[in-house]
Structure formats: structure tokens, C-alpha cells
Design an enzyme around this catalytic site. Structure first.
Site, mmCIF file in Angstrom:
data_model
loop_
_atom_site.group_PDB
_atom_site.id
_atom_site.type_symbol
_atom_site.label_atom_id
_atom_site.label_comp_id
_atom_site.label_asym_id
_atom_site.label_seq_id
_atom_site.Cartn_x
_atom_site.Cartn_y
_atom_site.Cartn_z
ATOM 1 N N CYS A 57 0.927 -1.732 -0.160
ATOM 2 C CA CYS A 57 -0.078 0.044 -0.131
ATOM 3 C C CYS A 57 1.238 1.454 -0.128
ATOM 4 C CB CYS A 57 -0.815 -0.049 1.056
ATOM 5 S SG CYS A 57 -2.256 1.169 1.612
ATOM 6 N N CYS A 116 -0.505 4.347 2.539
ATOM 7 C CA CYS A 116 -0.270 3.776 3.525
ATOM 8 C C CYS A 116 1.522 4.002 3.666
ATOM 9 C CB CYS A 116 -0.741 2.242 3.983
ATOM 10 S SG CYS A 116 -1.628 1.476 3.689
ATOM 11 N N ASP A 117 2.269 3.758 3.312
ATOM 12 C CA ASP A 117 2.903 3.892 3.718
ATOM 13 C C ASP A 117 4.815 4.556 2.667
ATOM 14 O OD1 ASP A 117 2.681 1.494 5.567
ATOM 15 O OD2 ASP A 117 2.943 -0.082 3.815
#
Length: 307
Positions: free
Chosen positions: A133, A136-137
């Protein structure tokens, strides 16, 4: 056969939030999870976009908080696997290896899982440089070098997104052209930070405590080489955990559950929430919101149908 007001299948953020709201509403509710409560959050090293956690929170800690919060209000969590869902008049029958139970309403929060490369080093380095992701990261890779795998719409979108943080983004694709929609492919090709590695496949992700390099193979020449990088992002597809629901509720072509605006599925009294649903964005905060909405809509359903 036990009868409950509501049964929630799945213990990720969507299921735990649904359980929290149901328990606070004093419904007779039970949450069934075949593994440990938390879902994919447990594999996330750090969550930086959960509202209110300014300094970020580890995925493990966030999952623990969600579970403990729901337990505080009396949610019952049981370890069980459900392999069949059917209707018996106004009631739903849930079946699995451990037996059957009935419910007046059901919330499906069965989640999804990213498809993996299945190469050495991938499992070992999940959360240590291997990610599924970018949203997300990505912020963890400011001014670093990352490589992405995939060639579809998601791979193209996430690859471009990662250029907001990384100084260099490689995109490795097995083919000679991207499968992504034209405009998305153009954005990849026109971004000076992105270099596409055509007709190349991953053989191994290398590193001890974190990702240090990937071993690639040039498919047209069979040449192998190591590409140094700080992170490896895998965008080769997502599989919802909905196989046992085929023919039971409506799904899209990929197997994601189709819901209305109130998270109601095509089966009366059955709601869905979280990553198993067909939608634009799969994030923890979205799953939690859908879990709350699914329970609220289920409450309304119970009042109308079962009172």
C-alpha cells in the site's frame, strides 16, 4: 442451534468497529474470527494516518486498542471459521467446521488480502520494506529509492503517488506495455522520477533487517542482476476473502461484495464492511466507518423486521 441478534464475520477494523457499536447498543452479538483479531492491520509496522494518533501507532497496538475497546462494552469474540451462509426464513444460518449458528442479521467483514509475488524474502521483509500500500507507507520513504511491481491501474496510480516522497521510483513489469488506463500510463511515462523496467520479473527480495535490494530477471535475455533499493511495493492485485459467498450475495468481477449506501448487500439482513466491499479506497479509517454504518443499518433492519 444458537440464535443471535447479529453475527459479525471477521475481526479486522471493520468487524471490530461493527462489534463495538453493536455491543454498545446492547445487541446480542458475537464476532467470529478464524485467526487473531486485527486483520491486515497486524502486518502494518506503523500507521500514520489514523486520526488522532499524531505520532503514528503500530499496527499491532492499534488492533489491540480496537479489540480491547469492543471487549470493554461486552463484545463476545469467538475463534471460528464460516464456510457457508444461507437463509432460513427471516434468519441467517452460518455453518463451519465447528457447527452452525443462526442470526437475525449478519455483518460480513471478511477482508481481503494482497496478491503476493511469492519470491524468497518477501514474507520475511513484510513491514520491513515490503509493502502492499503506497498510500499507507509512502511517507516512510522520503528521499529514498523504491521499486514497484505491477502494470495495472493500481500500480500506475500508486507509483505516481510514491514520487511525492521517494527520490527515485522503479516500476518493474513483465510485459512491454502497461495494462493501466491510457491517462494513468501517460502519467507514469511522463514522470521524471519514474523509470519503467520493461519485461523484467522479480526473483528475490534481499535484506536482513530491512529491504536492501531486489534480484531481477530480464525476461528477453535471461540476464539477472541486483537492484539496490530501500523499499519494494507490490501491486499485482487484491483478492477478497469471499469465495464462500459466491452465489449468495452480489459481487463484482473481482469478487468484491456490492453494497448499497447503507452497506446492505443483495441478501436481506446481510451487511458488509471493510476491504471485502467493492469501492474506491481501502484504508483502515474507511473500514471502521463502514463497520459503524453497517451495524447502525442492521439495527434499523432488526427494528423493522424482527420487532
Amino acid at each position: 442451534m444458537p440464535l443471535h441478534d447479529m453475527v459479525i464475520i471477521g475481526g479486522g477494523p471493520a468487524g471490530l468497529t461493527a462489534g463495538l457499536y453493536a455491543a454498545r447498543a446492547r445487541l446480542d452479538v458475537v464476532l467470529l474470527e478464524r485467526l487473531s483479531p486485527g486483520g491486515q492491520v497486524l502486518t502494518t509496522d506503523m500507521v500514520e494516518n489514523w486520526p488522532g494518533d499524531v505520532d503514528g501507532v503500530s499496527g499491532f497496538e492499534l488492533a489491540d486498542r480496537m479489540r480491547d475497546h469492543a471487549l470493554k462494552f461486552g463484545l463476545k469474540i469467538q475463534s471460528a471459521e464460516i464456510t457457508k451462509l444461507s437463509a432460513d426464513g427471516k434468519f441467517k444460518v452460518l455453518s463451519g467446521p465447528d457447527g452452525e449458528l443462526r442470526a437475525k442479521a449478519v455483518v460480513l467483514a471478511v477482508g481481503a488480502q494482497p496478491k503476493k509475488l511469492d519470491v524468497p524474502g518477501e514474507e520475511l521483509l513484510i513491514g520491513k520494506g515490503v509493502s502492499y500500500c503506497g498510500t499507507c507507507d509512502g511517507p516512510f520513504y522520503r528521499d529514498q529509492t523504491v521499486i514497484c511491481f505491477g502494470g495495472g491501474d493500481t500500480a500506475a496510480e500508486e507509483c505516481v503517488f510514491l514520487t511525492r516522497f521517494a527520490k527515485k521510483v522503479y516500476l518493474a513489469h513483465r510485459r512491454d506495455e502497461l495494462r493501466a488506463a491510457g491517462i494513468l500510463a501517460e502519467r507514469v511515462m511522463n514522470n521524471p522520477k519514474i523509470e519503467v523496467l520493461w519485461s523484467q520479473a522479480p526473483l528475490e527480495i534481499k535484506g536482513e533487517a530491512k529491504v536492501e535490494a531486489v534480484r531481477l530477471k530480464k525476461l528477453k535475455t535471461d540476464e539477472e542482476y541486483d537492484l539496490p533499493c530501500d523499499g519494494a511495493f507490490v501491486f499485482v492485485g487484491t483478492s477478497p476473502n469471499t469465495e464462500f459467498l459466491r452465489g449468495v450475495v452480489d459481487m463484482d468481477r473481482q469478487g468484491f461484495i456490492i453494497c448499497d449506501r447503507d452497506q446492505h448487500t443483495s441478501m436481506n439482513g446481510v451487511f458488509a464492511a471493510g476491504d471485502c466491499c467493492s469501492k474506491l479506497l481501502r484504508q483502515i479509517v474507511v473500514a471502521a466507518g463502514e463497520g459503524a454504518l453497517a451495524t447502525y443499518a442492521a439495527q434499523r433492519y432488526l427494528e423493522e423486521v424482527h420487532e
